[in-house]
Design a protein around this motif. Structure first.
Motif, PDB file in Angstrom:
ATOM      1  N   ILE A  66      -3.937  10.772 -17.410  1.00 53.71           N
ATOM      2  CA  ILE A  66      -4.911  11.528 -17.061  1.00 53.71           C
ATOM      3  C   ILE A  66      -4.496  12.682 -15.871  1.00 53.71           C
ATOM      4  O   ILE A  66      -3.778  12.115 -14.944  1.00 53.71           O
ATOM      5  N   TYR A  67      -4.715  13.831 -16.098  1.00 54.93           N
ATOM      6  CA  TYR A  67      -4.544  14.840 -15.260  1.00 54.93           C
ATOM      7  C   TYR A  67      -5.842  15.197 -14.363  1.00 54.93           C
ATOM      8  O   TYR A  67      -6.575  16.288 -14.759  1.00 54.93           O
ATOM      9  N   ASP A  68      -6.115  14.203 -13.563  1.00 57.76           N
ATOM     10  CA  ASP A  68      -7.455  14.751 -12.764  1.00 57.76           C
ATOM     11  C   ASP A  68      -7.295  15.494 -11.605  1.00 57.76           C
ATOM     12  O   ASP A  68      -7.500  14.981 -10.497  1.00 57.76           O
ATOM     13  N   PHE A  69      -6.804  16.731 -11.776  1.00 57.33           N
ATOM     14  CA  PHE A  69      -6.549  17.783 -10.758  1.00 57.33           C
ATOM     15  C   PHE A  69      -6.267  19.177 -11.440  1.00 57.33           C
ATOM     16  O   PHE A  69      -6.198  19.139 -12.590  1.00 57.33           O
ATOM     17  N   PHE A  73       0.836  -1.227   0.064  1.00 62.62           N
ATOM     18  CA  PHE A  73       0.135  -0.022  -0.025  1.00 62.62           C
ATOM     19  C   PHE A  73       0.886   1.125  -0.037  1.00 62.62           C
ATOM     20  O   PHE A  73       1.930   1.373   0.732  1.00 62.62           O
ATOM     21  N   PHE A  74       0.730   2.184  -0.771  1.00 64.44           N
ATOM     22  CA  PHE A  74       1.333   3.212  -1.073  1.00 64.44           C
ATOM     23  C   PHE A  74       0.258   4.629  -0.709  1.00 64.44           C
ATOM     24  O   PHE A  74      -0.563   4.654  -1.802  1.00 64.44           O
ATOM     25  N   ALA A  75       0.574   5.557  -0.135  1.00 60.85           N
ATOM     26  CA  ALA A  75      -0.339   6.998  -0.094  1.00 60.85           C
ATOM     27  C   ALA A  75       0.298   7.643  -1.235  1.00 60.85           C
ATOM     28  O   ALA A  75       1.556   7.560  -1.408  1.00 60.85           O
ATOM     29  N   HIS A  76      -0.369   8.218  -1.818  1.00 57.59           N
ATOM     30  CA  HIS A  76      -0.055   9.140  -3.150  1.00 57.59           C
ATOM     31  C   HIS A  76      -0.281  10.716  -2.653  1.00 57.59           C
ATOM     32  O   HIS A  76       0.031  11.534  -3.437  1.00 57.59           O
ATOM     33  N   GLY A  77      -0.970  11.067  -1.557  1.00 59.20           N
ATOM     34  CA  GLY A  77      -0.735  12.422  -0.929  1.00 59.20           C
ATOM     35  C   GLY A  77      -1.411  13.213  -2.112  1.00 59.20           C
ATOM     36  O   GLY A  77      -2.251  13.057  -2.758  1.00 59.20           O
ATOM     37  N   ALA A  78      -1.078  14.448  -2.184  1.00 60.24           N
ATOM     38  CA  ALA A  78      -1.334  15.405  -3.190  1.00 60.24           C
ATOM     39  C   ALA A  78      -0.822  15.142  -4.567  1.00 60.24           C
ATOM     40  O   ALA A  78       0.172  14.482  -4.461  1.00 60.24           O
ATOM     41  N   PRO A  79      -1.406  15.597  -5.652  1.00 62.20           N
ATOM     42  CA  PRO A  79      -0.819  15.403  -6.894  1.00 62.20           C
ATOM     43  C   PRO A  79       0.620  16.000  -7.182  1.00 62.20           C
ATOM     44  O   PRO A  79       1.170  15.473  -7.659  1.00 62.20           O
ATOM     45  N   SER A  80       1.004  17.060  -6.216  1.00 63.58           N
ATOM     46  CA  SER A  80       2.160  17.381  -6.565  1.00 63.58           C
ATOM     47  C   SER A  80       3.227  16.464  -5.778  1.00 63.58           C
ATOM     48  O   SER A  80       4.360  16.835  -5.930  1.00 63.58           O
ATOM     49  N   LEU A  81       2.864  15.428  -5.286  1.00 64.49           N
ATOM     50  CA  LEU A  81       3.761  14.432  -4.773  1.00 64.49           C
ATOM     51  C   LEU A  81       5.003  14.348  -5.359  1.00 64.49           C
ATOM     52  O   LEU A  81       6.254  14.104  -4.936  1.00 64.49           O
ATOM     53  N   VAL A  82       4.609  13.987  -6.718  1.00 65.16           N
ATOM     54  CA  VAL A  82       5.946  13.632  -7.831  1.00 65.16           C
ATOM     55  C   VAL A  82       6.818  14.777  -7.846  1.00 65.16           C
ATOM     56  O   VAL A  82       7.796  14.243  -8.463  1.00 65.16           O
ATOM     57  N   LEU A  83       6.554  15.933  -7.474  1.00 62.37           N
ATOM     58  CA  LEU A  83       7.408  17.009  -7.545  1.00 62.37           C
ATOM     59  C   LEU A  83       7.970  17.272  -6.493  1.00 62.37           C
ATOM     60  O   LEU A  83       9.039  18.102  -6.098  1.00 62.37           O
ATOM     61  N   PHE A 104      -4.793  -0.772  -7.682  1.00 55.24           N
ATOM     62  CA  PHE A 104      -5.870  -0.247  -7.466  1.00 55.24           C
ATOM     63  C   PHE A 104      -5.717   1.240  -7.181  1.00 55.24           C
ATOM     64  O   PHE A 104      -4.936   1.515  -6.202  1.00 55.24           O
ATOM     65  N   SER A 105      -6.586   1.986  -7.841  1.00 59.24           N
ATOM     66  CA  SER A 105      -6.484   3.552  -7.468  1.00 59.24           C
ATOM     67  C   SER A 105      -7.735   4.140  -6.803  1.00 59.24           C
ATOM     68  O   SER A 105      -8.722   3.865  -7.499  1.00 59.24           O
ATOM     69  N   ALA A 106      -7.363   4.832  -5.953  1.00 52.00           N
ATOM     70  CA  ALA A 106      -8.655   5.749  -5.140  1.00 52.00           C
ATOM     71  C   ALA A 106      -9.244   6.403  -6.118  1.00 52.00           C
ATOM     72  O   ALA A 106     -10.532   6.828  -5.961  1.00 52.00           O
ATOM     73  N   HIS A 107      -8.717   6.835  -7.170  1.00 52.64           N
ATOM     74  CA  HIS A 107      -9.181   7.741  -8.209  1.00 52.64           C
ATOM     75  C   HIS A 107     -10.021   7.049  -9.111  1.00 52.64           C
ATOM     76  O   HIS A 107     -10.434   7.999 -10.187  1.00 52.64           O
ATOM     77  N   TRP A 108     -10.266   6.036  -9.127  1.00 48.98           N
ATOM     78  CA  TRP A 108     -10.900   5.386 -10.123  1.00 48.98           C
ATOM     79  C   TRP A 108     -12.247   4.439  -9.353  1.00 48.98           C
ATOM     80  O   TRP A 108     -11.812   3.437  -9.124  1.00 48.98           O
ATOM     81  N   ARG A 115      -9.587   3.837 -20.457  1.00 47.74           N
ATOM     82  CA  ARG A 115      -9.198   4.715 -19.573  1.00 47.74           C
ATOM     83  C   ARG A 115      -7.718   4.563 -19.349  1.00 47.74           C
ATOM     84  O   ARG A 115      -7.090   3.625 -19.350  1.00 47.74           O
ATOM     85  N   GLY A 116      -6.964   5.986 -19.217  1.00 46.79           N
ATOM     86  CA  GLY A 116      -5.630   6.117 -18.816  1.00 46.79           C
ATOM     87  C   GLY A 116      -5.400   5.970 -17.389  1.00 46.79           C
ATOM     88  O   GLY A 116      -6.254   5.540 -16.499  1.00 46.79           O
ATOM     89  N   LEU A 117      -4.123   6.340 -17.070  1.00 51.94           N
ATOM     90  CA  LEU A 117      -3.711   6.027 -15.756  1.00 51.94           C
ATOM     91  C   LEU A 117      -4.064   7.547 -14.920  1.00 51.94           C
ATOM     92  O   LEU A 117      -3.394   8.789 -15.206  1.00 51.94           O
ATOM     93  N   ASP A 118      -4.724   7.679 -13.883  1.00 47.81           N
ATOM     94  CA  ASP A 118      -5.113   8.587 -13.063  1.00 47.81           C
ATOM     95  C   ASP A 118      -3.813   9.108 -12.343  1.00 47.81           C
ATOM     96  O   ASP A 118      -2.878   8.296 -11.821  1.00 47.81           O
ATOM     97  N   HIS A 119      -3.755  10.218 -11.361  1.00 47.62           N
ATOM     98  CA  HIS A 119      -2.684  10.495 -10.665  1.00 47.62           C
ATOM     99  C   HIS A 119      -2.493   9.485  -9.456  1.00 47.62           C
ATOM    100  O   HIS A 119      -1.185   9.533  -8.951  1.00 47.62           O
ATOM    101  N   GLY A 120      -3.499   8.974  -9.073  1.00 50.08           N
ATOM    102  CA  GLY A 120      -3.400   8.186  -7.998  1.00 50.08           C
ATOM    103  C   GLY A 120      -2.526   6.803  -8.394  1.00 50.08           C
ATOM    104  O   GLY A 120      -1.574   6.140  -7.721  1.00 50.08           O
TER     105      GLY A 120
END
Length: 257
Positions: free
Chosen positions: A62-65, A6-16, A42-46, A106-111
Protein backbone atom coordinates in the motif's frame (compact mmCIF):
# COMPACT_ATOMS: atom_id res chain seq x y z
CA UNK A 1 12.28 -15.91 24.53
CA UNK A 2 12.11 -13.58 21.55
CA UNK A 3 12.19 -9.90 22.61
CA UNK A 4 9.56 -7.49 21.32
CA UNK A 5 10.48 -4.21 19.68
CA UNK A 6 9.22 -0.74 18.93
CA UNK A 7 10.53 0.93 15.77
CA UNK A 8 9.79 4.47 14.66
CA UNK A 9 9.01 4.62 10.95
CA UNK A 10 9.49 8.36 10.45
CA UNK A 11 8.54 9.80 7.07
CA UNK A 12 7.61 7.44 4.20
CA UNK A 13 10.97 8.26 2.59
CA UNK A 14 12.77 6.53 5.48
CA UNK A 15 13.39 3.48 3.34
CA UNK A 16 15.43 5.64 0.92
CA UNK A 17 17.24 7.70 3.54
CA UNK A 18 20.88 7.25 4.49
CA UNK A 19 21.59 8.22 8.09
CA UNK A 20 22.38 6.66 11.45
CA UNK A 21 18.88 5.31 12.04
CA UNK A 22 18.59 3.56 8.68
CA UNK A 23 22.08 2.12 9.28
CA UNK A 24 20.85 0.83 12.63
CA UNK A 25 17.80 -0.79 11.04
CA UNK A 26 19.80 -2.37 8.24
CA UNK A 27 22.19 -4.00 10.71
CA UNK A 28 19.52 -4.96 13.24
CA UNK A 29 18.69 -8.47 11.99
CA UNK A 30 22.33 -9.52 12.25
CA UNK A 31 22.26 -8.67 15.96
CA UNK A 32 19.32 -10.94 16.72
CA UNK A 33 20.14 -14.23 18.49
CA UNK A 34 17.83 -16.19 16.20
CA UNK A 35 15.83 -15.57 13.05
CA UNK A 36 12.13 -15.07 13.80
CA UNK A 37 9.74 -17.73 12.60
CA UNK A 38 7.10 -15.08 12.00
CA UNK A 39 6.50 -11.36 12.56
CA UNK A 40 3.44 -9.80 14.19
CA UNK A 41 3.34 -6.08 13.49
CA UNK A 42 1.08 -3.30 14.78
CA UNK A 43 1.14 -0.32 12.40
CA UNK A 44 0.04 3.20 13.35
CA UNK A 45 -1.33 3.54 9.82
CA UNK A 46 -3.95 0.85 10.16
CA UNK A 47 -6.68 2.22 12.40
CA UNK A 48 -9.91 0.40 13.13
CA UNK A 49 -12.45 0.44 15.99
CA UNK A 50 -12.27 -3.36 16.27
CA UNK A 51 -8.93 -5.10 16.56
CA UNK A 52 -8.10 -6.36 13.08
CA UNK A 53 -5.90 -9.38 12.39
CA UNK A 54 -4.69 -9.81 8.84
CA UNK A 55 -5.44 -13.20 7.32
CA UNK A 56 -3.99 -13.13 3.82
CA UNK A 57 -1.81 -15.70 2.05
CA UNK A 58 0.38 -12.90 0.63
CA UNK A 59 0.48 -9.11 0.86
CA UNK A 60 0.13 -6.33 -1.65
CA UNK A 61 2.01 -3.08 -0.98
CA UNK A 62 0.00 0.00 0.00
CA UNK A 63 1.33 3.45 -0.97
CA UNK A 64 -0.53 5.46 1.65
CA UNK A 65 1.31 8.73 1.04
CA UNK A 66 1.74 11.32 -1.70
CA UNK A 67 4.32 13.77 -2.93
CA UNK A 68 7.41 11.62 -2.32
CA UNK A 69 10.09 10.23 -4.63
CA UNK A 70 8.88 8.21 -7.61
CA UNK A 71 11.10 5.34 -6.51
CA UNK A 72 8.95 4.79 -3.44
CA UNK A 73 5.92 3.98 -5.56
CA UNK A 74 7.83 1.23 -7.35
CA UNK A 75 8.91 -0.52 -4.18
CA UNK A 76 7.21 -3.69 -3.04
CA UNK A 77 7.45 -5.92 -0.01
CA UNK A 78 5.93 -9.26 -1.08
CA UNK A 79 5.72 -10.86 2.35
CA UNK A 80 3.69 -13.98 2.91
CA UNK A 81 1.01 -14.23 5.58
CA UNK A 82 0.58 -17.01 8.11
CA UNK A 83 -3.05 -18.05 8.41
CA UNK A 84 -2.43 -20.47 11.27
CA UNK A 85 -0.77 -17.70 13.29
CA UNK A 86 -3.63 -15.33 12.44
CA UNK A 87 -6.05 -17.88 13.93
CA UNK A 88 -3.84 -18.33 16.99
CA UNK A 89 -3.76 -14.57 17.58
CA UNK A 90 -7.54 -14.35 17.40
CA UNK A 91 -7.78 -17.22 19.90
CA UNK A 92 -5.44 -15.40 22.29
CA UNK A 93 -7.50 -12.24 21.98
CA UNK A 94 -10.69 -14.20 22.68
CA UNK A 95 -9.13 -15.77 25.76
CA UNK A 96 -8.30 -12.29 27.06
CA UNK A 97 -11.72 -10.82 26.29
CA UNK A 98 -10.49 -8.68 23.39
CA UNK A 99 -12.91 -8.50 20.42
CA UNK A 100 -11.19 -9.03 17.07
CA UNK A 101 -11.92 -9.70 13.42
CA UNK A 102 -10.02 -11.16 10.48
CA UNK A 103 -9.12 -9.07 7.44
CA UNK A 104 -8.48 -11.05 4.29
CA UNK A 105 -7.74 -8.22 1.85
CA UNK A 106 -5.58 -5.42 3.23
CA UNK A 107 -1.95 -5.12 2.17
CA UNK A 108 0.98 -3.72 4.13
CA UNK A 109 0.98 0.06 4.64
CA UNK A 110 4.20 2.07 4.80
CA UNK A 111 4.24 1.91 8.59
CA UNK A 112 4.83 -1.80 8.13
CA UNK A 113 6.72 -2.31 4.90
CA UNK A 114 9.15 0.61 5.18
CA UNK A 115 10.52 -0.76 8.45
CA UNK A 116 10.42 -4.39 7.36
CA UNK A 117 12.19 -3.64 4.07
CA UNK A 118 15.10 -2.13 5.99
CA UNK A 119 15.31 -4.81 8.68
CA UNK A 120 14.38 -7.92 6.67
CA UNK A 121 14.87 -6.92 3.02
CA UNK A 122 14.42 -10.46 1.67
CA UNK A 123 10.75 -10.54 2.77
CA UNK A 124 11.28 -14.19 3.67
CA UNK A 125 9.57 -14.18 7.09
CA UNK A 126 5.76 -14.57 7.30
CA UNK A 127 3.95 -11.49 8.60
CA UNK A 128 0.67 -10.96 10.41
CA UNK A 129 -0.34 -7.28 10.46
CA UNK A 130 -2.56 -5.86 13.22
CA UNK A 131 -4.49 -2.62 13.52
CA UNK A 132 -4.54 0.01 16.28
CA UNK A 133 -7.46 1.79 17.93
CA UNK A 134 -6.84 5.28 19.29
CA UNK A 135 -10.15 5.25 21.21
CA UNK A 136 -9.02 2.69 23.80
CA UNK A 137 -7.38 3.62 27.09
CA UNK A 138 -3.62 3.28 27.39
CA UNK A 139 -4.12 0.43 29.83
CA UNK A 140 -6.26 -1.38 27.25
CA UNK A 141 -3.52 -0.91 24.64
CA UNK A 142 -0.99 -2.46 26.99
CA UNK A 143 -3.30 -5.42 27.65
CA UNK A 144 -3.67 -6.09 23.92
CA UNK A 145 0.09 -6.46 23.70
CA UNK A 146 0.13 -8.51 26.89
CA UNK A 147 -2.35 -10.97 25.37
CA UNK A 148 0.21 -11.82 22.70
CA UNK A 149 3.20 -12.25 25.01
CA UNK A 150 3.06 -16.05 24.83
CA UNK A 151 3.93 -15.90 21.12
CA UNK A 152 7.44 -14.79 22.01
CA UNK A 153 8.13 -18.27 23.39
CA UNK A 154 7.55 -19.58 19.83
CA UNK A 155 10.16 -17.26 18.27
CA UNK A 156 7.49 -14.90 16.97
CA UNK A 157 8.76 -11.34 16.69
CA UNK A 158 6.27 -8.70 17.87
CA UNK A 159 6.84 -5.19 16.50
CA UNK A 160 5.10 -1.91 17.17
CA UNK A 161 5.69 0.62 14.37
CA UNK A 162 4.92 4.27 15.07
CA UNK A 163 6.71 7.25 16.59
CA UNK A 164 7.12 8.57 20.14
CA UNK A 165 7.34 12.16 18.90
CA UNK A 166 5.30 12.61 15.73
CA UNK A 167 4.13 16.15 15.06
CA UNK A 168 3.64 16.63 11.32
CA UNK A 169 2.23 20.14 11.70
CA UNK A 170 5.53 21.37 13.13
CA UNK A 171 7.86 19.52 10.78
CA UNK A 172 10.84 21.59 9.63
CA UNK A 173 12.19 19.94 6.48
CA UNK A 174 15.49 21.80 6.87
CA UNK A 175 16.01 21.19 10.57
CA UNK A 176 19.42 19.84 11.54
CA UNK A 177 18.56 19.13 15.18
CA UNK A 178 15.57 18.20 17.29
CA UNK A 179 13.25 20.69 18.94
CA UNK A 180 14.03 21.01 22.66
CA UNK A 181 10.49 20.00 23.62
CA UNK A 182 10.78 16.80 21.58
CA UNK A 183 13.96 15.83 23.42
CA UNK A 184 12.39 16.66 26.80
CA UNK A 185 9.41 14.41 26.10
CA UNK A 186 11.59 11.52 24.96
CA UNK A 187 13.82 11.94 28.01
CA UNK A 188 10.81 11.63 30.33
CA UNK A 189 9.60 8.65 28.35
CA UNK A 190 12.94 6.87 28.66
CA UNK A 191 12.92 7.25 32.44
CA UNK A 192 9.44 5.77 32.75
CA UNK A 193 10.04 2.94 30.30
CA UNK A 194 13.28 1.83 31.94
CA UNK A 195 11.55 1.90 35.34
CA UNK A 196 8.54 0.05 33.81
CA UNK A 197 6.40 2.74 35.40
CA UNK A 198 3.13 1.86 33.72
CA UNK A 199 1.12 4.04 36.11
CA UNK A 200 2.90 7.14 34.80
CA UNK A 201 3.03 5.93 31.21
CA UNK A 202 -0.71 5.35 31.11
CA UNK A 203 -1.11 8.99 32.20
CA UNK A 204 1.64 10.41 29.97
CA UNK A 205 -0.66 13.02 28.45
CA UNK A 206 -1.13 14.53 31.92
CA UNK A 207 2.35 13.96 33.34
CA UNK A 208 4.93 14.15 30.56
CA UNK A 209 6.44 17.49 29.54
CA UNK A 210 5.23 18.74 26.17
CA UNK A 211 2.99 15.72 25.68
CA UNK A 212 0.52 17.67 23.55
CA UNK A 213 3.29 18.85 21.22
CA UNK A 214 4.96 15.44 21.02
CA UNK A 215 1.77 13.41 20.64
CA UNK A 216 -0.86 15.64 19.03
CA UNK A 217 -2.70 12.48 17.96
CA UNK A 218 -2.16 9.15 19.64
CA UNK A 219 -2.11 6.55 16.84
CA UNK A 220 1.69 6.70 16.46
CA UNK A 221 2.33 6.40 20.20
CA UNK A 222 0.02 3.41 20.70
CA UNK A 223 2.37 0.84 19.08
CA UNK A 224 4.92 1.55 21.82
CA UNK A 225 2.42 0.51 24.51
CA UNK A 226 1.41 -2.55 22.49
CA UNK A 227 5.00 -3.72 22.12
CA UNK A 228 5.70 -2.95 25.78
CA UNK A 229 2.66 -4.91 26.90
CA UNK A 230 3.91 -8.02 25.15
CA UNK A 231 7.02 -7.84 27.36
CA UNK A 232 5.02 -7.72 30.58
CA UNK A 233 6.30 -11.06 31.90
CA UNK A 234 9.86 -9.85 32.47
CA UNK A 235 9.28 -6.08 32.44
CA UNK A 236 12.64 -5.06 30.99
CA UNK A 237 12.91 -2.12 28.60
CA UNK A 238 16.12 -1.23 26.76
CA UNK A 239 16.65 1.79 24.49
CA UNK A 240 18.40 0.82 21.26
CA UNK A 241 18.47 4.03 19.25
CA UNK A 242 17.27 7.61 19.27
CA UNK A 243 17.76 10.34 16.73
CA UNK A 244 15.47 12.88 15.09
CA UNK A 245 14.21 13.78 11.65
CA UNK A 246 12.92 17.21 10.55
CA UNK A 247 13.00 18.50 14.14
CA UNK A 248 9.77 16.88 15.29
CA UNK A 249 9.92 13.21 14.27
CA UNK A 250 11.64 10.95 16.77
CA UNK A 251 13.47 8.00 15.24
CA UNK A 252 13.66 5.70 18.23
CA UNK A 253 13.79 2.00 18.90
CA UNK A 254 13.10 0.05 22.07
CA UNK A 255 13.56 -3.57 23.08
CA UNK A 256 11.24 -5.28 25.55
CA UNK A 257 12.50 -8.50 27.10
Amino acid sequence: MMPSYFFAHGAPSLVLDVHEYTSFLKSFAASMPTKPKAIVLFSAHWEHPTQQVSAVPSYSTIYDFSGFQDELYRMTYPAQGNLALSDEIRTLFEQHGIPSASDGQRGLDHGAWAVLKLVFPEADIPVVALSVNRHLTNEQQYKIGQALGALREKDVLIIGSGGTVHNLRRVNWRAESAEAWAVAFDHWLREKLEAWDTESLFRYRELAPYAQEAVPTTEHFIPLLLAMGSGDENKRAKPLHRSYQYGTLSLSSWQFD
